[in-house]
Design a protein around this motif. Structure first.
Motif, PDB file in Angstrom:
ATOM      1  N   LEU A  91       0.833  -1.204   0.000  1.00 58.14           N
ATOM      2  CA  LEU A  91       0.000   0.000   0.000  1.00 58.14           C
ATOM      3  C   LEU A  91       0.872   1.260   0.000  1.00 58.14           C
ATOM      4  CD1 LEU A  91      -2.856   1.100   0.006  1.00 58.14           C
ATOM      5  CD2 LEU A  91      -2.869   0.946   2.509  1.00 58.14           C
ATOM      6  N   ALA A  92       1.895   1.284   0.854  1.00 62.58           N
ATOM      7  CA  ALA A  92       2.814   2.423   0.888  1.00 62.58           C
ATOM      8  C   ALA A  92       3.564   2.542  -0.432  1.00 62.58           C
ATOM      9  CB  ALA A  92       3.795   2.274   2.043  1.00 62.58           C
ATOM     10  N   GLN A  93       3.952   1.403  -1.019  1.00 62.26           N
ATOM     11  CA  GLN A  93       4.705   1.433  -2.276  1.00 62.26           C
ATOM     12  C   GLN A  93       3.882   2.016  -3.417  1.00 62.26           C
ATOM     13  OE1 GLN A  93       5.699  -2.736  -2.249  1.00 62.26           O
ATOM     14  NE2 GLN A  93       7.788  -2.364  -1.536  1.00 62.26           N
ATOM     15  N   VAL A  94       2.636   1.615  -3.525  1.00 62.74           N
ATOM     16  CA  VAL A  94       1.760   2.172  -4.565  1.00 62.74           C
ATOM     17  C   VAL A  94       1.532   3.663  -4.309  1.00 62.74           C
ATOM     18  CG1 VAL A  94      -0.567   2.105  -5.544  1.00 62.74           C
ATOM     19  CG2 VAL A  94       0.643  -0.030  -5.053  1.00 62.74           C
ATOM     20  N   PHE A  95       1.328   4.015  -3.052  1.00 63.47           N
ATOM     21  CA  PHE A  95       1.121   5.408  -2.668  1.00 63.47           C
ATOM     22  C   PHE A  95       2.342   6.251  -3.045  1.00 63.47           C
ATOM     23  CE2 PHE A  95       0.694   8.547   1.023  1.00 63.47           C
ATOM     24  CZ  PHE A  95      -0.216   9.340   0.335  1.00 63.47           C
ATOM     25  N   PHE A  96       3.532   5.782  -2.678  1.00 61.91           N
ATOM     26  CA  PHE A  96       4.768   6.490  -3.022  1.00 61.91           C
ATOM     27  C   PHE A  96       4.932   6.605  -4.542  1.00 61.91           C
ATOM     28  CE2 PHE A  96       7.407   5.522   1.062  1.00 61.91           C
ATOM     29  CZ  PHE A  96       6.679   6.489   1.732  1.00 61.91           C
ATOM     30  N   TYR A  97       4.655   5.498  -5.229  1.00 61.22           N
ATOM     31  CA  TYR A  97       4.813   5.502  -6.689  1.00 61.22           C
ATOM     32  C   TYR A  97       3.906   6.542  -7.331  1.00 61.22           C
ATOM     33  CZ  TYR A  97       3.794   4.214 -11.505  1.00 61.22           C
ATOM     34  OH  TYR A  97       3.564   4.259 -12.848  1.00 61.22           O
ATOM     35  N   PHE A 182     -10.479   6.389  20.674  1.00 61.81           N
ATOM     36  CA  PHE A 182      -9.926   5.051  20.900  1.00 61.81           C
ATOM     37  C   PHE A 182     -10.530   4.018  19.942  1.00 61.81           C
ATOM     38  CE2 PHE A 182     -10.052   1.053  23.555  1.00 61.81           C
ATOM     39  CZ  PHE A 182      -8.703   0.765  23.450  1.00 61.81           C
ATOM     40  N   TYR A 183     -11.799   4.216  19.565  1.00 60.40           N
ATOM     41  CA  TYR A 183     -12.481   3.236  18.714  1.00 60.40           C
ATOM     42  C   TYR A 183     -11.969   3.253  17.259  1.00 60.40           C
ATOM     43  CZ  TYR A 183     -15.641   2.924  22.684  1.00 60.40           C
ATOM     44  OH  TYR A 183     -16.160   2.741  23.943  1.00 60.40           O
ATOM     45  N   VAL A 184     -11.144   4.239  16.939  1.00 57.03           N
ATOM     46  CA  VAL A 184     -10.552   4.315  15.593  1.00 57.03           C
ATOM     47  C   VAL A 184      -9.318   3.418  15.481  1.00 57.03           C
ATOM     48  CG1 VAL A 184      -9.534   5.916  13.888  1.00 57.03           C
ATOM     49  CG2 VAL A 184     -11.408   6.680  15.353  1.00 57.03           C
ATOM     50  N   LEU A 185      -8.821   2.928  16.616  1.00 58.59           N
ATOM     51  CA  LEU A 185      -7.561   2.171  16.642  1.00 58.59           C
ATOM     52  C   LEU A 185      -7.531   0.990  15.664  1.00 58.59           C
ATOM     53  CD1 LEU A 185      -4.816   2.155  18.035  1.00 58.59           C
ATOM     54  CD2 LEU A 185      -5.784   0.653  19.794  1.00 58.59           C
ATOM     55  N   PRO A 186      -8.589   0.172  15.532  1.00 60.68           N
ATOM     56  CA  PRO A 186      -8.517  -0.939  14.563  1.00 60.68           C
ATOM     57  C   PRO A 186      -8.303  -0.474  13.124  1.00 60.68           C
ATOM     58  CG  PRO A 186     -10.344  -1.270  16.093  1.00 60.68           C
ATOM     59  CD  PRO A 186      -9.839   0.127  16.326  1.00 60.68           C
ATOM     60  N   ILE A 187      -8.906   0.643  12.753  1.00 61.39           N
ATOM     61  CA  ILE A 187      -8.740   1.161  11.385  1.00 61.39           C
ATOM     62  C   ILE A 187      -7.292   1.580  11.153  1.00 61.39           C
ATOM     63  CG2 ILE A 187      -9.454   2.957   9.768  1.00 61.39           C
ATOM     64  CD1 ILE A 187     -12.153   3.025  11.215  1.00 61.39           C
ATOM     65  N   ILE A 188      -6.714   2.231  12.165  1.00 60.62           N
ATOM     66  CA  ILE A 188      -5.306   2.645  12.060  1.00 60.62           C
ATOM     67  C   ILE A 188      -4.403   1.432  11.893  1.00 60.62           C
ATOM     68  CG2 ILE A 188      -3.388   3.633  13.383  1.00 60.62           C
ATOM     69  CD1 ILE A 188      -5.400   5.623  14.550  1.00 60.62           C
ATOM     70  N   LEU A 190      -5.159  -1.511  10.722  1.00 57.36           N
ATOM     71  CA  LEU A 190      -5.396  -2.138   9.420  1.00 57.36           C
ATOM     72  C   LEU A 190      -4.620  -1.417   8.319  1.00 57.36           C
ATOM     73  CD1 LEU A 190      -6.910  -4.215   7.673  1.00 57.36           C
ATOM     74  CD2 LEU A 190      -8.783  -2.549   7.493  1.00 57.36           C
ATOM     75  N   PHE A 191      -4.698  -0.100   8.308  1.00 55.70           N
ATOM     76  CA  PHE A 191      -3.957   0.685   7.307  1.00 55.70           C
ATOM     77  C   PHE A 191      -2.455   0.513   7.488  1.00 55.70           C
ATOM     78  CE2 PHE A 191      -1.833   4.625   6.014  1.00 55.70           C
ATOM     79  CZ  PHE A 191      -2.266   4.735   4.697  1.00 55.70           C
ATOM     80  N   TRP A 192      -2.009   0.632   8.733  1.00 55.87           N
ATOM     81  CA  TRP A 192      -0.585   0.529   9.064  1.00 55.87           C
ATOM     82  C   TRP A 192      -0.026  -0.829   8.646  1.00 55.87           C
ATOM     83  CZ3 TRP A 192       1.145   1.194  14.902  1.00 55.87           C
ATOM     84  CH2 TRP A 192       2.538   1.130  14.989  1.00 55.87           C
ATOM     85  N   ALA A 193      -0.760  -1.905   8.898  1.00 59.24           N
ATOM     86  CA  ALA A 193      -0.281  -3.256   8.617  1.00 59.24           C
ATOM     87  C   ALA A 193      -0.093  -3.513   7.131  1.00 59.24           C
ATOM     88  CB  ALA A 193      -1.235  -4.289   9.200  1.00 59.24           C
ATOM     89  N   ASN A 194      -0.735  -2.734   6.284  1.00 66.27           N
ATOM     90  CA  ASN A 194      -0.579  -2.904   4.841  1.00 66.27           C
ATOM     91  C   ASN A 194       0.403  -1.902   4.242  1.00 66.27           C
ATOM     92  OD1 ASN A 194      -2.625  -5.027   3.676  1.00 66.27           O
ATOM     93  ND2 ASN A 194      -3.665  -3.981   5.372  1.00 66.27           N
ATOM     94  N   CYS A 195       1.006  -1.096   5.125  1.00 71.32           N
ATOM     95  CA  CYS A 195       2.030  -0.142   4.685  1.00 71.32           C
ATOM     96  C   CYS A 195       3.431  -0.579   5.084  1.00 71.32           C
ATOM     97  CB  CYS A 195       1.756   1.243   5.284  1.00 71.32           C
ATOM     98  SG  CYS A 195       0.371   2.123   4.548  1.00 71.32           S
ATOM     99  N   HIS A 196       3.542  -1.207   6.281  1.00 70.89           N
ATOM    100  CA  HIS A 196       4.877  -1.530   6.792  1.00 70.89           C
ATOM    101  C   HIS A 196       4.779  -2.622   7.852  1.00 70.89           C
ATOM    102  CE1 HIS A 196       8.718  -0.747   9.047  1.00 70.89           C
ATOM    103  NE2 HIS A 196       9.159  -0.720   7.809  1.00 70.89           N
ATOM    104  N   PHE A 238      -9.135  -6.664  19.300  1.00 71.84           N
ATOM    105  CA  PHE A 238      -9.688  -6.594  17.938  1.00 71.84           C
ATOM    106  C   PHE A 238      -8.714  -5.887  17.002  1.00 71.84           C
ATOM    107  CE2 PHE A 238     -12.487  -4.469  14.749  1.00 71.84           C
ATOM    108  CZ  PHE A 238     -12.896  -5.626  14.094  1.00 71.84           C
ATOM    109  N   SER A 239      -8.034  -4.856  17.488  1.00 71.76           N
ATOM    110  CA  SER A 239      -7.045  -4.136  16.677  1.00 71.76           C
ATOM    111  C   SER A 239      -5.891  -5.050  16.285  1.00 71.76           C
ATOM    112  CB  SER A 239      -6.517  -2.920  17.444  1.00 71.76           C
ATOM    113  OG  SER A 239      -7.545  -2.012  17.746  1.00 71.76           O
ATOM    114  N   ILE A 240      -5.462  -5.880  17.246  1.00 71.64           N
ATOM    115  CA  ILE A 240      -4.374  -6.815  16.953  1.00 71.64           C
ATOM    116  C   ILE A 240      -4.815  -7.830  15.897  1.00 71.64           C
ATOM    117  CG2 ILE A 240      -2.963  -8.675  17.927  1.00 71.64           C
ATOM    118  CD1 ILE A 240      -2.957  -7.084  20.570  1.00 71.64           C
TER     119      ILE A 240
END
Length: 614
Positions: A91-97, A182-188, A190-196, A238-240
C-alpha cells in the motif's frame, strides 16, 4: 497560554515569548527537514515495486527486478522472508509511486516532511492538552526533533514512526479521559499493517498496555471501571486481530525476532547497537536525542520511584531494550519516551512545587531562561551538524550517486547483465527496468546471491586459499563469467570503502573504464558489442586514480566522524607507492578511531616499508 505553566497566571510579555518561541522552533524544524534532499536508496526499489503492482494489478509472487533470482540454483532458502519483502509494503509502495509519478521528488520530500513534522505537532498539542509545563514541552520537542533528523529516509517506515506515536497517544487518551477516538484504533492498525511490517510495534504497545492495566485493575490500582477494562481489552485485541489482515499476516513478528534471519542484517549499519557505533564502528554520528532521553527517563524513573506509571514503565523498558540493540529502533524510544518523560517529570514538579518557594515564585522566569537555552542549543546543533542549507533545488534533485551512470547505460545500450552495488540496485531498477535487471539491491532477498556479491566485490580469488595456482581462474572472474556480467557500476559504498574489485579491474585488459563522474564509474567487458562505446568513451588510468582520490577526500571531509574514507585514501596512496601520503591518511583515520588495530598495523607496515626503500 497561562495554563502551560505551573506557576499560575503568566504575564503578557511571557505569553508573547512563548508564542514567538513556538513559531521559531517550527521554522527551524521546517528548514531542517527541507534541507534534506530525497536520499534513501531503499526508496527506489519501493517505488519500482509500487509501479509493478500498479501496472500488473497484483502483488509480485517472485522477484521481478533482479536477474539473479531467475537462476534455478539460486532458489531462495528463506521463502517466507522473500514473500514478506515482496508483499508487505504494497500500500505504501503504490502510494509512493503515484506521488512520485505525478509530483516527482518534490512530492515525496513534502510527504516525508509532513509526516515528520506531524510527529512533533502531535507531541506539542498532546502535552499542551495535558497542561504540561512549557519548558518540559520544549525539552521533549527538542530531543524528539534531534532524533527525527536521523530518520529522514523516504521509506514506508515513516508510517511506523508516525503510527507508533499515534497508537500510544490514542490509548493513553482513553486511559486518561476515556476519549472515544480510541475506537478508531482498529482502522489505524489495518492501514498501518498494509504499509509496513512495523505494525507489530503497535501490537506490542497494545499488549503492554493490556498487561499493565489488567494488573492494575486486579490490584485495584486504577481508576478504570470494569466496563472501561472490557472496552480496552475488546478494542485492543480486535485491533491486533485486524492488523493480521495483510498479505503476510504476522510473519513480520517472526522475521524480526527469529535468529534464523539474523544473517540478513549482518553489516547493515542501522542494526548496529548505538554504543557499539560510538565506541568501535563509528559509521555515523550518534542519535543525541535518543541518548539524552535514555538518561532523562532513567532519572525521572528514580525521582518518581513507585509512583511512576506501570504502563509507562513497561513500554519504556521494552523500547529502551530494543533501541539499545539496534540504532534503527531509537526513534520509537525518542518519540514515545519524550511523552512519558514529559508527563512523569511534570507530575514530579507538581508534587514538589508547593514545597519549593523559590521555584514557585520564579517559575515564569525559569521557564523563559530554560526554553531560551533549549532553543539556542537546538539552533547551534542544526547549524553545526544538521547543516541547514535550504534550497528549492532539494525538492527537485534527488541525491543519487548512480544517476549519471544510469543515463549513460541507457544512451549507450550496454549489453547483457550488469553488476551493481547493494545500495544502487533500487535506483537502477527504477531507471532501467524492464530493459535491464539488477544483480542485487538493498532488499537483500537471497542469501546465496548476497554471499556471491560479497565474493565478487571483494575480488576473492578463492574461498579456501589466499593464492591460486597459475592455471586456476579466480573465483570473482568465474562468477562474472557465470552470470554473464558485461558491465559493472561502481560507487563508493555508504561506509566509504573502495571495493577490492575496483583495483583488480584497473589492472585487467579485458575490462575497460568508459564512464566517470564525481559519484560513480562504469567498467565494460572488452567484447565486440562494446567496441563503439570503448572507442568513444575509454578512460585512462590517471582519470580513475584522480576519481578515487577526489571521491575519498570529499567523503572524508563530509563524513568527519567516519574514518573509512581516510583508510580508503591510504590504500589508494599505498597502491600508487605514495607512502608519505598513505601514512598521513592513515594517521588522520587513527585520530577518528584511536583504538583501531588495523590502522595502527597499516601505519607500522608503511613506515617499515619506507625505511627499507631509503
Amino acid at each position: 497560554m497561562s495554563e502551560l505553566v505551573l506557576s499560575g497566571r503568566v504575564q503578557y510579555p511571557a505569553r508573547y515569548f512563548y508564542l514567538v518561541t513556538i513559531i521559531t522552533f517550527f521554522i527551524i524544524t521546517i528548514l531542517s527537514f527541507f534541507s534534506v534532499p530525497l536520499w534513501d536508496y531503499d526508496f527506489w526499489w519501493h517505488i519500482s515495486t509500487g509501479r509493478y503492482i500498479y501496472e500488473n494489478k497484483a502483488l509480485p509472487a517472485s522477484d521481478p527486478l533482479s536477474f539473479t533470482s531467475e537462476f534455478s540454483e539460486n532458489k531462495n532458502l528463506y521463502p517466507e522472508r522473500e514473500s514478506f519483502i515482496l508483499k508487505q509494503y504494497w500500500l505504501a509502495q503504490v502510494f509512493f509511486y503515484l506521488i512520485y509519478e505525478n509530483m516527482g521528488p518534490a512530492g515525496i520530500v513534502i510527504l516525508r516532511n509532513l509526516i515528520l513534522l506531524s510527529c512533533l505537532i502531535l507531541i506539542f498539542f498532546y502535552l499542551y492538552y495535558r497542561k504540561i509545563n512549557l519548558f518540559i514541552i520544549f525539552l521533549a520537542l527538542g530531543l524528539s526533533f534531534l532524533s527525527l533528523l536521523k530518520f529522514t529516509g523516504e521509506r514506508p517506515v515513516l508510517f511506523t514512526i508516525f503510527f507508533s506515536l499515534v497508537t500510544f497517544i490514542i490509548i493513553d487518551l482513553y486511559l486518561w479521559k476515556k476519549n472515544k477516538i480510541f475506537y478508531v484504533l482498529p482502522i489505524i492498525l489495518l492501514f498501518w499493517a498494509n504499509c509496513h511490517g512495523g505494525f507489530i510495534l503497535g501490537d506490542v504497545i497494545i499488549v503492554l498496555f493490556l498487561i499493565s492495566e489488567g494488573l492494575k485493575f486486579l490490584f485495584k490500582r486504577t481508576n478504570l471501571s470494569e466496563k472501561d477494562i472490557l472496552t480496552l481489552y475488546g478494542v485492543g485485541l480486535f485491533s491486533i486481530i485486524v492488523s493480521g489482515l495483510n498479505p503476510t499476516g504476522f510473519n513480520s513478528f517472526f522475521i524480526t525476532f527469529s535468529p534464523e534471519y539474523f544473517p540478513f542484517i549482518k553489516g547493515i549499519q542501522e542494526y548496529v547497537p548505538p554504543f557499539e557505533n560510538i565506541s568501535k564502528i563509528k559509521l555515523m554520528r550518534p542519535d543525541y536525542g535518543h541518548l539524552i532521553l535514555l538518561f532523562l527517563c532513567a532519572f525521572v524513573l528514580i525521582l518518581r520511584n513507585l509512583r511512576f506509571d506501570f504502563s509507562y514503565f513497561l513500554i519504556l523498558l521494552f523500547l529502551g531494550i530494543v533501541s539499545l540493540k539496534a540504532m534503527r529502533f531509537s526513534i520509537y524510544f525518542s518519540l514515545i519516551g519524550s511523552l512519558i518523560f514529559a508527563i512523569e517529570f511534570n507530575r514530579w514538579l507538581s508534587s514538589i512545587e508547593d514545597k519549593v518557594t523559590l521555584l514557585k515564585k520564579k517559575k515564569t522566569f525559569l521557564d523563559v531562561a530554560l526554553i531560551s537555552a533549549i532553543l539556542l542549543s537546538i539552533s547551534l546543533f542544526v547549524i553545526g551538524f544538521g547543516k541547514i542549507r535550504f534550497s528549492f533545488k532539494y525538492l527537485w534533485i534527488p541525491d543519487v550517486s548512480v544517476a549519471g551512470a544510469a543515463e549513460f547505460i541507457k544512451q549507450n545500450n550496454l549489453k547483457n547483465n550488469m553488476l551493481n552495488s547493494y545500495a544502487s540496485g533500487g535506483y537502477l531498477s527504477w531507471r532501467l527496468y524492464p530493459e535491464y535487471k539488477t544483480f542485487i539491491d538493498s532488499r537483500g532477498l537471497n542469501l546465496t546471491v548476497m554471499a556471491e556479491y560479497g565474493w565478487i566485490f571483494e575480488g576473492l580469488d578463492s574461498l579456501y586459499k589466499s593464492a591460486l595456482p597459475k592455471d586456476k581462474i579466480p573465483l570473482w572472474k568465474r562468477l562474472l563469467d557465470y552470470y554473464k556480467i558485461n558491465f559493472i557500476i561502481f560507487e563508493l559504498d555508504t561506509f566509504g570503502t573502495v571495493p577490492k574489485l575496483f583495483f583488480k579491474l584497473m589492472q585487467e585488459e579485458n575490462w575497460i573504464p568508459v564512464y566517470i563522474d564525481l559519484r560513480s564509474v562504469i567498467f565494460v567487458r572488452n567484447i565486440p558489442e562494446h567496441k563503439k562505446v570503448i572507442d568513444k568513451h575509454k578512460k585512462s588510468f590517471d582519470e580513475l586514480v584522480n576519481y578515487l582520490i577526489v571521491k575519498t577526500t570529499v567523503g572524508a571531509m563530509n563524513h568527519e566522524y567516519n574514518p573509512r574514507y581516510l583508510m580508503s585514501l591510504g590504500e589508494i596512496f599505498t597502491k600508487l607507492n605514495r607512502l608519505d601520503d598513505a601514512i598521513k591518511a592513515y594517521k588522520y583515520a587513527l585520530k577518528r578511531m584511536p583504538d583501531n588495530e588495523v590502522i595502527k598495523k597499516k601505519i607500522e607496515e608503511l613506515e617499515k616499508k619506507k625505511e627499507v626503500e631509503r
